[in-house]
Scaffold this motif. Structure first.
Motif, short mmCIF file in Angstrom:
data_model
loop_
_atom_site.label_atom_id
_atom_site.label_comp_id
_atom_site.label_asym_id
_atom_site.label_seq_id
_atom_site.Cartn_x
_atom_site.Cartn_y
_atom_site.Cartn_z
N THR A 308 -21.79 -27.10 69.37
CA THR A 308 -21.70 -26.30 70.59
C THR A 308 -20.47 -25.41 70.49
O THR A 308 -19.38 -25.88 70.16
CB THR A 308 -21.60 -27.20 71.83
N ASN A 310 -17.90 -22.87 72.41
CA ASN A 310 -17.39 -22.50 73.73
C ASN A 310 -17.23 -20.98 73.77
O ASN A 310 -16.22 -20.44 73.31
CB ASN A 310 -16.07 -23.20 74.01
N ARG A 322 -19.50 -15.61 66.89
CA ARG A 322 -20.39 -16.76 66.97
C ARG A 322 -21.50 -16.66 65.92
O ARG A 322 -21.88 -17.66 65.29
CB ARG A 322 -20.99 -16.88 68.37
N PHE A 471 -28.43 -24.77 78.55
CA PHE A 471 -28.16 -23.34 78.45
C PHE A 471 -28.11 -22.62 79.80
O PHE A 471 -27.51 -21.54 79.89
CB PHE A 471 -29.23 -22.68 77.57
N ASN A 479 -24.40 -27.89 80.40
CA ASN A 479 -24.13 -26.65 79.67
C ASN A 479 -22.65 -26.62 79.32
O ASN A 479 -21.80 -26.36 80.16
CB ASN A 479 -24.50 -25.44 80.52
N TYR A 480 -22.36 -26.88 78.04
CA TYR A 480 -20.98 -26.91 77.58
C TYR A 480 -20.61 -25.65 76.80
O TYR A 480 -19.62 -25.62 76.08
CB TYR A 480 -20.75 -28.14 76.69
N THR A 481 -21.42 -24.59 76.94
CA THR A 481 -21.19 -23.36 76.17
C THR A 481 -20.28 -22.39 76.89
O THR A 481 -19.80 -21.43 76.29
CB THR A 481 -22.52 -22.65 75.87
N THR A 484 -24.01 -18.22 79.99
CA THR A 484 -25.47 -18.29 80.00
C THR A 484 -26.01 -16.87 79.96
O THR A 484 -25.24 -15.90 79.93
CB THR A 484 -25.98 -19.01 81.27
N THR A 520 -24.90 -20.07 70.89
CA THR A 520 -23.88 -20.91 71.50
C THR A 520 -24.11 -22.37 71.14
O THR A 520 -23.20 -23.19 71.28
CB THR A 520 -23.88 -20.77 73.03
N VAL A 521 -25.32 -22.71 70.71
CA VAL A 521 -25.63 -24.03 70.19
C VAL A 521 -26.33 -23.83 68.85
O VAL A 521 -27.34 -23.12 68.77
CB VAL A 521 -26.54 -24.82 71.15
#
Length: 559
Positions: A308, A310, A322, A471, A479-481, A484, A520-521
């Motif tokens: 994941t 951030n 990313r 997401f 959602n740990y990103t 969204t 993001t994931v």
């Protein structure tokens, strides 16, 4: 470390427009390449035997790592525990999961389950009139109505793990008899099979106090072939016996015993002859692999590792950085890292929704394929140039990313080390920080105090709805990103409302592609399921999705 899917979750048509872009229309064509690695492992690997070949009697000795904090699987305290696994021999449903993650009607519980209408989505259920709760009360439409009301979020006094799916239901109405009912959905949900059968009796579902607190030290009422006979928190044992009111085929086993211990101690107990089956991982496989009179079964996995990112802070706010991270990571190599300790073939993952071996899985990850050259190019275009020590810099700042890892978790540490090595080759410095395992989520993951983090999630036969909160929305608890995209909300709503199976699977693959556009994931690999099984134990062992028929589990000779 792992985070499982929500305990209940999720399946549903239409073309939508958002900002001038087609949202998962029927003309969308997702990538169709599938992973061949998954074909090397079976969905179900246990040894099967017919009823006549299974001896009557026997105590099946299994292990668990802790006594659950709550034995109501719908309560938040049951999440992240073995409650559902321990209760599996004691509970049933209108449907059974098939090896590849499909479903069929289980006639012990329902005579029929039918889609009566698609607009609105209307499901008619006829229960098996012989089915009863542990105390002898019939399972009826009243149980379903009360269960739905408890879980749909309309009454905040109920502490529920998730309202997913139940909040889509408009009504539950009894039919001609108390064993017939109709479930009508206000919002169509393609994963409706999860939401049309009660797992609690009406007296429990009608009482927030019972729902919340009654099952902290005792099991919910059985409607399966076994009942929980005792829970001993001092000795760390849970014992199950055949249900005297069971209406189906008589179970072969006379007892199931769960012993509580750490994974390492459970593996040693199996090797010493104290257990009949044990779940294995990279750290316990060696303990069991040479055990006499036993076999290690391997099946396609449901636990999937991932990274994941951030995207709400630092260099990873830039989508190109990313993308560079995604291209720099050799997912095939990490898949080998996950599988080789279990003597299994690697299974790289190309989806954040389905897993290899699951019906509908396709690899949609072409846009993040391993390419260090592409990663280098993206970083250079983003203004990050290599310094004299190989680390990239921009505006005088080094490209350094923090990566917390739960301490004393060798599997996580090895995976994090490999990720850091891959990123260092393209000039990204990763600082791996050990965090006490008990504080990993509360101190690092949940407050988003990281740049990169890796842990394991868990797939399921109905994964679509469970994947959305990873997401969308940005403030989702899962959602740990840090970010969204609005199209995710629209896209997931479209997919979960698509009832046509073929079209829904195409749209799932397109959702995967959207996730990988601005990653993001980053999915890495599935870990094969490995189970040590005592010779003579049949109809139980390693399986990806299929549920054991607990009336058939047993031994081919008396013990």
């Amino acid at each position: 470390m792992r985070i499982p899917a929500a305990p209940t979750a999720l399946l549903l048509a239409g073309s939508l427009l958002l900002s001038g872009c087609s949202v998962l229309s029927g003309d969308d064509k997702p990538s169709t390449s599938s992973s061949s690695a998954s074909l090397r492992l079976k969905n179900t690997a246990w040894k099967t035997a017919g009823r006549d070949a299974v001896a009557n009697g026997g105590n099946l000795r299994l292990g668990t790592t802790a006594v659950p904090r709550n034995f109501n699987p719908e309560h938040p305290d049951a999440v992240n525990t073995d409650a559902a696994r321990i209760l599996a021999p004691t509970v049933g449903s209108a449907i059974r999961i098939t090896p590849a993650g499909g479903w069929q009607v289980d006639h012990d519980y329902a005579e029929s389950v039918e889609v009566a209408d698609s607009d609105p989505l209307t499901i008619k259920v006829r229960l098996n009139p012989r089915a009863v709760w542990q105390g002898g009360t019939s399972i009826t439409a009243a149980d379903m109505k009360a269960y739905w009301k408890a879980l749909n979020g309309s009454d905040e006094d109920y502490q529920v793990a998730s309202t997913e799916g139940f909040d889509d239901i408009e009504s539950v109405e009894q039919g001609d008899t108390k064993f017939d009912y109709t479930v009508t959905f206000a919002t169509p949900n393609a994963e409706w099979p999860l939401y049309i059968y009660p797992h609690l009796a009406a007296n429990v579902s009608s009482s927030p106090k019972l729902f919340n607190t009654a099952f902290r030290t005792r099991a919910i009422s059985s409607n399966g072939p076994f009942v929980v006979a005792s829970i001993d928190t001092v000795k760390g044992t849970i014992i199950e016996k055949p249900n005297p009111r069971w209406w189906g085929q008589r179970p072969k086993l006379s007892q199931i015993t769960f012993q509580v211990a750490s994974p390492a101690l459970l593996a040693k107990a199996f090797a010493a002859g104290g257990l009949d089956a044990v779940d294995l991982d990279a750290n316990t496989y060696a303990t069991v692999k040479k055990t006499k009179d036993s076999t290690i079964q391997r099946a396609a996995g449901i636990e999937w590792s991932q990274i994941t990112l951030n995207a709400g802070r630092g260099p990873l706010k830039d989508p190109d950085v990313r993308r560079a991270v995604a291209h720099a990571i050799n997912r095939e190599s990490i898949a080998r890292l996950a599988s080789s300790p279990l003597a299994a073939s690697p299974s790289p993952l190309g989806s954040v929704i389905f897993v290899p071996g699951q019906q509908g899985y396709v690899d949609s990850s072409k846009s993040i394929a391993y390419s260090p050259d592409k990663a280098e190019s993206l970083l250079s275009e983003a203004g990050w140039t290599k310094g004299s020590d190989g680390v990239r810099v921009r505006d005088g700042k080094r490209l350094t990313l923090d990566m917390p890892v739960p301490a004393k978790t060798p599997t996580n540490s090895r995976r994090a080390s490999r990720i850091a090595q891959d990123l260092s080759k393209v000039g990204i410095e990763v600082k791996v920080k050990n965090v006490p395992a008990a504080q990993f989520y509360t101190r690092s993951v949940i407050p988003l105090d990281f740049d990169l983090v890796t842990f394991v999630r868990r797939g399921s036969p109905f994964p679509i709805g469970a994947a959305e909160p990873l997401f969308y929305p940005a403030d989702s608890a899962q959602n740990y990103t840090g970010v969204t995209e609005q199209r995710f909300g629209t896209g997931w709503k479209t997919v979960t409302s698509t009832l046509d199976d073929t079209l829904r699977l195409k749209r799932v693959a397109k959702l995967d592609e959207w996730v990988f556009d601005n990653p993001t994931v980053i999915p890495l690999a599935t870990t094969p399921i490995a189970v040590g099984v005592r010779n003579g134990l049949v109809n139980y062992g390693a399986a990806q999705f299929e549920q054991p028929d607990w009336t058939l589990v047993g031994f081919t000779k008396k013990r």
